[in-house]
Write a protein that holds these residues in place. Sequence first.
Motif, PDB file in Angstrom:
ATOM      1  N   GLY A  29     -64.624  50.783  74.626  1.00 55.22           N
ATOM      2  CA  GLY A  29     -63.728  51.127  75.723  1.00 55.22           C
ATOM      3  C   GLY A  29     -62.769  50.035  76.153  1.00 55.22           C
ATOM      4  O   GLY A  29     -62.074  50.182  77.159  1.00 55.22           O
ATOM      5  N   VAL A  30     -62.696  48.941  75.424  1.00 53.34           N
ATOM      6  CA  VAL A  30     -61.839  47.817  75.797  1.00 53.34           C
ATOM      7  C   VAL A  30     -60.426  48.061  75.283  1.00 53.34           C
ATOM      8  O   VAL A  30     -60.228  48.396  74.118  1.00 53.34           O
ATOM      9  CB  VAL A  30     -62.401  46.489  75.208  1.00 53.34           C
ATOM     10  N   ARG A  31     -59.444  47.903  76.164  1.00 50.49           N
ATOM     11  CA  ARG A  31     -58.044  48.003  75.745  1.00 50.49           C
ATOM     12  C   ARG A  31     -57.633  46.693  75.078  1.00 50.49           C
ATOM     13  O   ARG A  31     -58.096  45.631  75.456  1.00 50.49           O
ATOM     14  CB  ARG A  31     -57.138  48.244  76.947  1.00 50.49           C
ATOM     15  N   GLY A  32     -56.749  46.800  74.091  1.00 48.77           N
ATOM     16  CA  GLY A  32     -56.284  45.597  73.401  1.00 48.77           C
ATOM     17  C   GLY A  32     -57.376  44.914  72.624  1.00 48.77           C
ATOM     18  O   GLY A  32     -57.386  43.688  72.493  1.00 48.77           O
ATOM     19  N   HIS A  33     -58.298  45.698  72.074  1.00 53.98           N
ATOM     20  CA  HIS A  33     -59.478  45.129  71.415  1.00 53.98           C
ATOM     21  C   HIS A  33     -59.144  44.283  70.181  1.00 53.98           C
ATOM     22  O   HIS A  33     -59.853  43.335  69.895  1.00 53.98           O
ATOM     23  CB  HIS A  33     -60.479  46.223  71.075  1.00 53.98           C
ATOM     24  N   LYS A  36     -58.061  40.925  71.545  1.00 56.12           N
ATOM     25  CA  LYS A  36     -59.242  40.267  72.130  1.00 56.12           C
ATOM     26  C   LYS A  36     -60.181  39.765  71.033  1.00 56.12           C
ATOM     27  O   LYS A  36     -60.728  38.668  71.123  1.00 56.12           O
ATOM     28  CB  LYS A  36     -59.956  41.221  73.082  1.00 56.12           C
ATOM     29  N   SER A  71     -60.916  51.431  64.649  1.00 54.12           N
ATOM     30  CA  SER A  71     -60.183  52.230  65.630  1.00 54.12           C
ATOM     31  C   SER A  71     -59.565  53.471  64.998  1.00 54.12           C
ATOM     32  O   SER A  71     -59.623  54.553  65.561  1.00 54.12           O
ATOM     33  CB  SER A  71     -59.071  51.404  66.267  1.00 54.12           C
ATOM     34  N   GLY A  76     -63.349  54.083  67.048  1.00 51.92           N
ATOM     35  CA  GLY A  76     -63.302  52.906  67.909  1.00 51.92           C
ATOM     36  C   GLY A  76     -64.380  51.893  67.608  1.00 51.92           C
ATOM     37  O   GLY A  76     -65.350  52.172  66.916  1.00 51.92           O
TER      38      GLY A  76
END
Length: 154
Positions: A29-33, A36, A71, A76
Amino acid sequence: METIGPGTGDPHPSGLSVAGQRRRLALAGVRGHVAKGRDFTHQALVDWGWDGNETADDVLLLVSELLTNASLHAGGCVELVLTAGPALRIEVFDGTTTLPRRHPSPQRGVPGGHGLYIVERLSDRWGSSVHDHGKAVWAEVEASRLASGRPAGE
């Protein structure tokens, strides 16, 4: 970096061996994974003294490809795990049990279908394994390549 031994003034190494060190980054659920994951990996490479060479750049590309593939093709990313040892092991966990397949004939200059070819080319080994909650796709880069900065395939 060195420290001075207590009472003797003799220098001795202050760093611990990186062998066996493991770092985990939760990505569900992390944006910009992808960014990151690259930042997380870059910091691990710096901390382990494996940065600043072409092979470290290859590792960052490997992480990007593995995270992007999870993704696009596996619903994801769940977690990125880095393990230091004789080789740096990069594992990307996702929630599906469908194993990755290389595109049978990716076309040069056309987007898509090249990710696993890149992973195969830049890593020393790669594969996947199914577990109870999905799978992990992994790639390994020999620590000697990271320490020396020797390009893949040499």
